[in-house]
Enzyme design. Structure first.
Site, PDB file in Angstrom:
ATOM      1  N   THR A   5       0.844  -1.189   0.000  1.00 19.64           N
ATOM      2  CA  THR A   5       0.000   0.000   0.000  1.00 19.64           C
ATOM      3  C   THR A   5       0.878   1.237   0.000  1.00 19.64           C
ATOM      4  O   THR A   5       1.738   1.385   0.865  1.00 19.64           O
ATOM      5  CB  THR A   5      -0.904  -0.031   1.261  1.00 19.64           C
ATOM      6  OG1 THR A   5      -1.843  -1.090   1.085  1.00 19.64           O
ATOM      7  CG2 THR A   5      -1.631   1.275   1.478  1.00 19.64           C
ATOM      8  N   HIS A 160      -7.279 -10.734  -0.183  1.00 23.05           N
ATOM      9  CA  HIS A 160      -6.589 -10.295   1.040  1.00 23.05           C
ATOM     10  C   HIS A 160      -7.315 -10.851   2.270  1.00 23.05           C
ATOM     11  O   HIS A 160      -8.299 -10.289   2.737  1.00 23.05           O
ATOM     12  CB  HIS A 160      -6.572  -8.769   1.087  1.00 23.05           C
ATOM     13  CG  HIS A 160      -5.549  -8.188   2.031  1.00 23.05           C
ATOM     14  ND1 HIS A 160      -4.996  -8.911   3.069  1.00 23.05           N
ATOM     15  CD2 HIS A 160      -4.975  -6.950   2.081  1.00 23.05           C
ATOM     16  CE1 HIS A 160      -4.137  -8.128   3.716  1.00 23.05           C
ATOM     17  NE2 HIS A 160      -4.096  -6.942   3.135  1.00 23.05           N
ATOM     18  N   ASN A 163      -3.806  -9.729   7.890  1.00 24.62           N
ATOM     19  CA  ASN A 163      -3.542  -8.430   8.540  1.00 24.62           C
ATOM     20  C   ASN A 163      -4.722  -7.742   9.220  1.00 24.62           C
ATOM     21  O   ASN A 163      -4.768  -6.516   9.302  1.00 24.62           O
ATOM     22  CB  ASN A 163      -2.911  -7.457   7.523  1.00 24.62           C
ATOM     23  CG  ASN A 163      -1.407  -7.672   7.425  1.00 24.62           C
ATOM     24  OD1 ASN A 163      -0.839  -8.436   8.218  1.00 24.62           O
ATOM     25  ND2 ASN A 163      -0.758  -7.006   6.488  1.00 24.62           N
ATOM     26  N   TYR A 165      -7.897  -7.418   8.423  1.00 26.63           N
ATOM     27  CA  TYR A 165      -8.954  -6.789   7.630  1.00 26.63           C
ATOM     28  C   TYR A 165     -10.209  -7.671   7.593  1.00 26.63           C
ATOM     29  O   TYR A 165     -10.260  -8.710   8.240  1.00 26.63           O
ATOM     30  CB  TYR A 165      -8.416  -6.441   6.237  1.00 26.63           C
ATOM     31  CG  TYR A 165      -7.305  -5.416   6.315  1.00 26.63           C
ATOM     32  CD1 TYR A 165      -7.564  -4.133   6.803  1.00 26.63           C
ATOM     33  CD2 TYR A 165      -5.997  -5.741   5.987  1.00 26.63           C
ATOM     34  CE1 TYR A 165      -6.538  -3.190   6.915  1.00 26.63           C
ATOM     35  CE2 TYR A 165      -4.970  -4.806   6.105  1.00 26.63           C
ATOM     36  CZ  TYR A 165      -5.250  -3.530   6.565  1.00 26.63           C
ATOM     37  OH  TYR A 165      -4.243  -2.606   6.692  1.00 26.63           O
ATOM     38  N   ASN A 220      -3.290  -4.668  13.094  1.00 32.09           N
ATOM     39  CA  ASN A 220      -4.647  -4.113  13.120  1.00 32.09           C
ATOM     40  C   ASN A 220      -5.575  -4.846  14.082  1.00 32.09           C
ATOM     41  O   ASN A 220      -6.731  -5.132  13.776  1.00 32.09           O
ATOM     42  CB  ASN A 220      -5.246  -4.134  11.705  1.00 32.09           C
ATOM     43  CG  ASN A 220      -4.463  -3.268  10.742  1.00 32.09           C
ATOM     44  OD1 ASN A 220      -4.188  -2.104  11.044  1.00 32.09           O
ATOM     45  ND2 ASN A 220      -4.070  -3.811   9.614  1.00 32.09           N
TER      46      ASN A 220
END
Ligand SMILES: Cc1cc2nc3c(=O)[nH]c(=O)nc-3n(C[C@H](O)[C@H](O)[C@H](O)COP(=O)(O)O)c2cc1C
Length: 354
Positions: A5, A160, A163, A165, A220
């Protein structure tokens, strides 16, 4: 190249720009696989300024410029499909409503802060739990994004699931308190991820769909108390599908965020899960050329993806191949901005001959 990112898409349309095409083109090599940065599949999936999307015509057109630049050099490029779920803030959401998640559980903990659309750091809000029917809309958004990625000229897509999300929020029991068919048992918590992988396979065929996971990761606000049963179930269920690859982020280093971390004496995802995955296995997280070769020689992985050192070394494959020295990266220019710290890192020898 691992997905990275960089928050340099067009600020209004979230479409990739010619600058982004230049960056990816610099890093392309014949037959080398670049995995393009995480890209929200729908507007509720946004959680950072300047991240490129894959849900509008302008974004598809922007990505085509990127894919063309990579293909012009004989490279391959997959797009990482993303929904951030609760790792967002109402300032990114249409109408300023709360971000969505499997359950109304906020990210809390030491130093855990959300980024607002104007770049301020604030405590996370408590997200709104998706209704069961809305979960189907998320699957549909991933399917449509897979179609859009094909239209943009990518060679495949990576889901994805890592992490912290949305898809990981569904997988893990601390963030998923649902009582419908998407919550409770491991089978139920894994359902959304598997439905999305199958939807992407429906668009691309399994050999063009990869998946990223980060078991034992802590990014996260993630963290399953006992990751082995959960991830063993997920990986075994996926093993039957014939995916292009399974891609891990090693828990020792997520690489992202504002600070460098390199945890020691933590489990290795590739070592733990290689025995339950028969397909191609990629891992990433703190590898050097030497440790990557050793991991492959030992049979722990089939390929290693590089993140941070690919940021500062556009010709990384050549440098590793010839043992050329690496340019150090500057974390201050990882996220946002223009060409500085993005397209201005030279290839080896370029400075000397300039
Ligand atoms: C600036 C930056 C952005 C990242 N963005 C993403 C991303 O969009 N998707 C993802 O799965 N991982 C992302 N990561 C993690 C990297 O893909 C990679 O797994 C991590 O940096 C560890 O590899 P490395 O030690 O070679 O950098 C990011 C890491 C960095 C440093």
């Amino acid at each position: 190249m691992a997905p990275l990112t960089r928050m340099r898409a067009d600020r209004a349309s979230f479409a990739p720009r010619p600058l982004n095409a230049e960056y990816y083109g610099q890093r392309a090599t014949p037959d080398g696989l670049l995995i393009a940065e995480a890209s929200p599949v729908m507007v509720t999936g946004r959680g950072n300024p300047g991240t490129p999307g894959i849900y509008s015509d302008a974004q598809i057109a922007g990505w085509r410029g990127v894919a063309d630049a990579v293909h012009a050099k004989g490279g391959l490029i997959f797009l990482q499909l993303w929904h951030v779920g609760r790792v967002s803030h109402s300032s990114f959401q249409p109408g300023g409503v709360l971000p969505v998640a499997p359950s109304a559980v906020a990210i809390t903990g030491n130093g855990m802060l959300a980024m607002t659309s104007d770049g301020k750091m604030v405590p996370y809000e408590t997200p709104r739990a998706l209704e069961t029917e809305e979960v189907g809309q998320v699957v549909e958004a991933f399917r449509q994004a897979a179609v859009n990625a094909k239209q943009a000229g990518f060679d495949g897509v990576e889901i994805h699931g890592a992490n912290g999300y949305l898809l990981e929020q569904f997988l893990q029991s601390h963030s998923n308190l649902r009582t419908d068919r998407y919550g409770g048992s491991i089978e139920n918590r894994a359902r959304l991820l598997l439905e999305i992988v199958e939807a992407a396979i429906g668009v691309w065929g399994a050999s063009r769909v990869g998946l990223r996971l980060s078991p034992y990761g802590i990014a996260n606000g993630s963290g399953e108390a006992d990751p082995m049963p959960l991830y063993t179930h997920v990986i075994k269920a996926l093993d039957r599908l014939g995916l292009a690859y399974l891609h891990f982020i090693e828990p020792r280093s997520s690489g992202a965020g504002r600070a460098e971390v390199n945890w020691q004496n933590v489990p290795s995802a590739m070592v733990l899960f290689r025995p339950v995955w028969r397909g191609v296995l990629i891992s990433a997280g703190g590898f050097t050329g030497e440790t990557a070769e050793a991991a492959i020689a030992q049979g722990h992985a089939d390929a290693i993806a590089f993140g941070r050192i690919f940021i500062s070394n556009p010709d990384l494959p050549r440098r590793l191949q010839h043992g050329f020295p690496l340019t150090p990266y500057n974390r201050a220019t990882f996220y946002g901005g223009e060409e500085i710290g993005y397209t201005d890192y030279p290839a080896y020898g370029e400075l000397e001959s300039a």
